[in-house]
Enzyme design. Structure first.
Site, PDB file in Angstrom:
ATOM      1  N   GLU A  79      -1.516  -9.458   3.118  1.00  0.00           N
ATOM      2  CA  GLU A  79      -1.454 -10.067   4.448  1.00  0.00           C
ATOM      3  C   GLU A  79      -2.819 -10.464   4.976  1.00  0.00           C
ATOM      4  OE1 GLU A  79      -1.750  -5.575   5.343  1.00  0.00           O
ATOM      5  OE2 GLU A  79      -0.892  -6.896   3.795  1.00  0.00           O
ATOM      6  N   CYS A 139       0.836  -1.198   0.000  1.00  0.00           N
ATOM      7  CA  CYS A 139       0.000   0.000   0.000  1.00  0.00           C
ATOM      8  C   CYS A 139       0.877   1.257   0.000  1.00  0.00           C
ATOM      9  CB  CYS A 139      -0.970  -0.039   1.175  1.00  0.00           C
ATOM     10  SG  CYS A 139      -2.365   1.119   1.008  1.00  0.00           S
ATOM     11  N   HIS A 186      -3.508  -5.269   0.133  1.00  0.00           N
ATOM     12  CA  HIS A 186      -3.011  -5.814   1.399  1.00  0.00           C
ATOM     13  C   HIS A 186      -3.040  -7.349   1.364  1.00  0.00           C
ATOM     14  CE1 HIS A 186      -2.733  -2.085   3.813  1.00  0.00           C
ATOM     15  NE2 HIS A 186      -3.657  -1.656   2.968  1.00  0.00           N
TER      16      HIS A 186
END
Length: 547
Positions: A521, A380, A519
């Site tokens: 993750e 990001c 993102h």
């Protein structure tokens, strides 16, 4: 119809209700049941989206664009069930819904009260999707006795009362403190917590007791007697080396069996825990270690980057190495040379964030990784900082920066290679935003498709040229600078389907240098590591300084 497990907490906060809920969900899955987990938070914010990470940790984003509590990340990581907007609600959202209905006249002129209007709204939320699963696990945030939590406790009391007998149970998580002077574990705080719970009409069926010492049988019997639960429903929860041991540890203590007994499910299906045994084996039998520098701005609180920390661990599992993530405040690099701090790391990760503070330090971290050929992952804002670094140092744009920082300063200081996104396509509709729009829920949120360039490193890592990842941001890299940036060696290898929004950049002249606007993750799991994190750690593992 689903069976409901309501998880409450007492004595102190941060005992691990979210982890216990997630582990229980995993154990029920191991026995062949389908589950869904949801979180009911008493705070008055409509959602965590506008809260500082220092206040509440990270914001976990769902595929459908909800900004939720970080516990939903635990739920997803342990069960693999994708969370939805209907899996997280706060007092703020509940009251907002009630007041909107009142303004529309839905209540036909009645006086609006906590009971029944607020509690009815909570009960309606709890029941969403109940026909889809075997078990619905509902965690109530905070601790019993908190004034803001009272409507939620009353709502689950009513909910259980209105349901057929045996359809709802209550699990209460407490603390057994150890008093060193007397050499004893004390049960009195738990007794008082259960007393408080019973005073509002809730009787726990299962007690989960956090303790740093083994709980003697006499203390278990005492808790069972004074808290009115069965002795085999007093479950010990000890500190663990890894949170991913929790399903195995809770199974050894009999938590899943206690839940099935409370529902009078007999005979209970035998569990298949092979998935969690493999996960645990990969943690305890790691071969070597890699050190990853996470250069961010919320480094004082690890929960601010909880999903990143876990995704790095998952990447280590995929490569059978231990990942030691070390958190470095990006502002340090605005004053000091990053070399002494970064020279002993095998990889560098720059995570997302908002605001200008620390960004010059993140840019220097990206520069260090590029110049020293250290694996780099920018997420990001971390991608945007890598783009700005290339623009300034290689693409002859020395004043390159982000419109976000100019907006904060109230003046034009940079050539905005990163700009405020005014409109974008979501499904079959166009979303429009202004710089001065309200902050809450106005970003590009949730899952979006990206198209990867065939033959790129990103396409090789994913094994496909079409992916879907979750976003949470207001600013985008300006595609007008693509030609200059690619001439400087930064390849745009992933784009939105309409070709207007950069999703992934990479450097073909570098061993491993990738920036992503989304993102990744948020979608990583211990039994299914995200491919970007798995390959990032693989590249880090190959660095010569691997120990």
């Amino acid at each position: 119809m689903a069976r409901f497990v309501f998880i409450t907490g007492g004595v102190v906060s941060s005992l691990g209700k979210g982890l216990a809920s997630a582990a229980l969900g995993a154990l029920l899955q191991a026995r062949g049941y389908s589950v869904r987990l949801r979180k009911l938070d008493p705070y008055l914010n409509v959602d965590p989206g506008t809260m500082s990470p220092f206040e509440h940790g990270e914001v976990f984003v769902t595929d459908d664009g909800a900004e939720t509590d970080l516990d939903l990340g635990h739920y997803e990581r342990f069960t693999g069930v994708a969370a939805r907007a209907t899996d997280s609600v706060s007092s703020g959202r509940i009251y907002s819904n009630v007041l909107e209905k009142e303004r529309r006249g839905d209540y036909l002129g009645k006086t609006i009260q906590v009971i029944p209007h607020v509690t009815n709204e909570i009960k309606d939320f709890i029941a969403i999707g109940e026909d889809e699963v075997d078990f619905m696990l509902c965690e109530i945030g905070g601790t019993v006795g908190d004034i803001e939590g009272l409507p939620f406790f009353e709502a689950i009391r009513q909910f259980a009362q209105e349901r057929p007998r045996g359809e709802c149970i209550f699990m209460h998580l407490t603390l057994l403190p150890y008093i060193a002077a007397s050499g004893e574990l004390k049960t009195k705080p738990t007794q008082h917590s259960v007393k408080e719970l019973r005073s509002i009409g809730l009787q726990p069926d299962i007690l989960v007791c956090r303790s740093e010492r083994p709980i003697p049988q006499k203390e278990r019997d005492k808790l069972a007697l004074f808290c009115n639960v069965r002795p085999d429903a007093v479950i010990a929860a000890y500190d663990l080396k890894s949170i991913y041991e929790a399903p195995l540890a809770y199974h050894r203590e009999g938590l899943d069996q206690a839940v099935l007994d409370a529902f009078q499910i007999s005979p209970a299906p035998k569990p298949d825990l092979s998935r969690w045994q493999d996960v645990y084996d990969r943690i305890v039998n790691a071969e070597g270690e890699v050190r990853v520098a996470v250069v961010g701005k919320y480094t004082q609180l690890e929960d601010a980057y909880k999903s990143i920390a876990e995704a790095l661990t998952h990447g280590g599992m995929a490569n059978r190495v231990k990942v030691r993530a070390e958190w470095i405040d990006a502002e340090i690099f605005e004053r000091e040379d990053p070399s002494p701090y970064l020279q002993d790391f095998h990889a560098i990760l720059v995570p997302g964030g908002f605001g200008e503070r620390g960004t010059e330090g993140k840019i220097r971290a990206a520069q260090y990784a590029r110049e020293h050929k250290i694996p780099y992952l920018g997420i990001c804002l971390g991608m945007q900082m890598a783009v700005i670094e290339t623009a300034r140092n290689l693409a002859k744009l020395p004043d390159a920066g982000s419109e976000e920082f100019d907006h904060e300063a109230g003046e034009r200081r940079f050539t905005p290679v990163v700009y405020h996104l005014k409109e974008w396509v979501q499904g079959n509709r166009t979303i429009e935003r202004k710089v001065d729009d309200a902050k809450g829920g106005t970003m590009r949120l949730g899952a979006y498709t990206a198209v990867l360039e065939p033959g790129s490193r990103a396409a090789q890592i994913y094994g496909t040229t079409t992916i879907e990842e979750r976003h949470r941001h207001r600013y985008e890299v300006d595609i007008r600078y693509r030609e200059q940036l690619e001439a400087a060696g930064l390849k745009f290898s992933g784009m939105s389907p309409d070709g207007k929004l950069p999703e992934i950049v990479e450097r073909p002249d570098h061993p491993w240098f990738i920036g992503v606007q989304f993102h990744p993750e948020l979608k990583s799991k211990p039994f299914e590591p995200h491919p970007l994190f798995a390959d990032f750690i693989r590249a880090a593992k190959e660095v010569e300084r691997l120990v």
